[in-house]
Design a protein around this motif. Structure first.
Motif, short mmCIF file in Angstrom:
data_model
loop_
_atom_site.label_atom_id
_atom_site.label_comp_id
_atom_site.label_asym_id
_atom_site.label_seq_id
_atom_site.Cartn_x
_atom_site.Cartn_y
_atom_site.Cartn_z
N ASN A 25 1.95 -4.03 9.25
CA ASN A 25 1.50 -2.68 8.89
C ASN A 25 2.52 -1.59 9.23
O ASN A 25 2.16 -0.43 9.41
CB ASN A 25 0.16 -2.34 9.57
CG ASN A 25 -0.91 -3.35 9.27
OD1 ASN A 25 -1.04 -3.81 8.13
ND2 ASN A 25 -1.67 -3.72 10.29
N ILE A 26 3.79 -1.95 9.30
CA ILE A 26 4.80 -0.97 9.70
C ILE A 26 6.12 -1.28 9.00
O ILE A 26 7.22 -1.05 9.53
CB ILE A 26 4.92 -0.99 11.25
CG1 ILE A 26 5.62 0.23 11.77
CG2 ILE A 26 5.56 -2.28 11.74
CD1 ILE A 26 5.56 0.36 13.27
N ALA A 27 6.03 -1.75 7.78
CA ALA A 27 7.18 -2.30 7.07
C ALA A 27 8.32 -1.31 6.89
O ALA A 27 9.49 -1.66 7.10
CB ALA A 27 6.74 -2.84 5.70
N GLU B 271 0.80 -1.22 0.00
CA GLU B 271 0.00 0.00 0.00
C GLU B 271 0.83 1.28 0.00
O GLU B 271 0.34 2.33 -0.39
CB GLU B 271 -0.92 0.01 1.23
CG GLU B 271 -1.94 -1.11 1.24
CD GLU B 271 -2.67 -1.22 2.57
OE1 GLU B 271 -2.24 -0.55 3.54
OE2 GLU B 271 -3.67 -1.97 2.63
N ILE B 272 2.08 1.20 0.45
CA ILE B 272 2.85 2.44 0.60
C ILE B 272 3.47 2.85 -0.74
O ILE B 272 3.82 2.04 -1.57
CB ILE B 272 3.95 2.28 1.68
CG1 ILE B 272 4.97 1.21 1.30
CG2 ILE B 272 3.32 1.97 3.03
CD1 ILE B 272 6.08 1.04 2.32
N GLY B 273 3.60 4.18 -0.90
CA GLY B 273 4.17 4.72 -2.11
C GLY B 273 5.64 5.08 -1.93
O GLY B 273 6.20 5.01 -0.83
N GLU B 274 6.25 5.52 -3.01
CA GLU B 274 7.67 5.83 -2.99
C GLU B 274 7.99 6.98 -2.04
O GLU B 274 8.97 6.92 -1.29
CB GLU B 274 8.15 6.18 -4.41
CG GLU B 274 9.63 6.53 -4.47
CD GLU B 274 10.10 6.88 -5.86
OE1 GLU B 274 11.26 7.32 -6.00
OE2 GLU B 274 9.30 6.72 -6.82
N VAL B 275 7.17 8.02 -2.06
CA VAL B 275 7.43 9.17 -1.19
C VAL B 275 7.35 8.77 0.28
O VAL B 275 8.20 9.12 1.10
CB VAL B 275 6.44 10.32 -1.49
CG1 VAL B 275 6.58 11.43 -0.45
CG2 VAL B 275 6.69 10.88 -2.89
N PHE B 276 6.32 7.99 0.63
CA PHE B 276 6.17 7.49 2.00
C PHE B 276 7.39 6.69 2.42
O PHE B 276 7.94 6.87 3.51
CB PHE B 276 4.91 6.62 2.06
CG PHE B 276 4.62 6.01 3.41
CD1 PHE B 276 3.70 6.58 4.26
CD2 PHE B 276 5.26 4.82 3.81
CE1 PHE B 276 3.41 6.00 5.49
CE2 PHE B 276 4.98 4.25 5.04
CZ PHE B 276 4.05 4.83 5.88
#
Length: 251
Positions: A152-154, A102-107
């Motif tokens: 949920n904290i990768a 779910e996370i993007g590059e900026v995140f």
């Protein structure tokens, strides 16, 4: 003031609140000259004012530790103002939630920069300054997420595992030059950030249930342990990831 850290010059990143501020106050109470680096100028200046009001010596340098040039300024300011650098507590960090898919590059990059790249920049500039001063000690604040993982904290887990690996490599790189480098495997601690995340009573109970001791750590606990590691009482400890987590990683 006198104590184990008498006359030592110590940089504290993220020293405007929470664990960083508690350590800055503890270090000053033990005789250190403290240089606080943080983005929050209001709280940074307040932390310095409180230390000075108690008779300690402290200086605030506005610093975003994800920007190398600002980290260099922080370290150089410590040396120019106080003549040397003996130690550092690299404390900046922050949890970021999100599944890998779910996370993007900026995140991802923001999380790695805040929690890992910031430590790299700090070590890069602190180690030569400490070597030039005759040796000393550095403590990096990792997390239990540096040795275990939660869902949920990768990105945060990856960054904190990186902090521990970076700590061990830095310790080996600098061992013959008289610089010790260790990491704290820090559990849940009662900081403003923690209190914000645990406002819901159910979440508070969830956190308490995670703790073998049934209690959340205090910032003073971390401050005392860090002061020991930065003192001459810990001269044979380097390259270690040391648990201060209430027993969480013993489960």
């Amino acid at each position: 003031m006198s104590g184990r850290l008498q006359s030592k010059v110590i940089v504290v990143t993220g020293g405007s609140s929470g664990m960083g501020k508690a350590f800055a106050q503890r270090a000053a109470s033990e005789g250190a000259k403290v240089v606080i680096g943080a983005r929050d100028e209001t709280n940074g200046n307040r932390a310095v004012a409180e230390i000075r009001a108690g008779g300690g010596e402290a200086l605030f340098v506005p610093t975003d530790v994800t920007i190398e040039e600002q980290v260099a300024v922080l370290v150089n300011k410590a040396v120019t103002e106080f003549g040397r650098l003996d130690g550092a507590f690299n404390n900046v960090g922050g949890t970021s939630l999100g599944k890998i898919r779910e996370i993007g590059e900026v995140f991802w990059r923001d999380t790695i920069d805040r929690n890992l790249t910031s430590v790299f920049f700090s070590l890069k500039h602190e180690i030569p300054a400490i070597v030039a001063s005759g040796g000393g000690s550095i403590v990096n604040n990792a997390s239990t997420m540096g040795v275990i993982a939660d869902p949920n904290i990768a990105a945060y887990v990856a960054a904190k595992h990186g902090v521990i690996g970076l700590t061990r490599s830095a310790a080996l790189d600098a061992a013959r030059e008289g610089v010790r480098v260790n990491a704290l495997v820090t559990g849940l601690v009662d900081t403003p950030l923690f209190r914000e995340s645990a406002r819901n009573p159910e979440i508070q109970q969830y956190f308490l249930d995670m703790q073998p001791s049934g209690q959340i750590g205090k910032v003073e606990d971390v401050a005392a342990f860090t002061a020991f590691l930065l003192s001459d009482d810990a001269t044979y400890i380097t390259g270690a990831a040391l648990n201060i987590d209430g027993g969480v990683t013993a489960k």
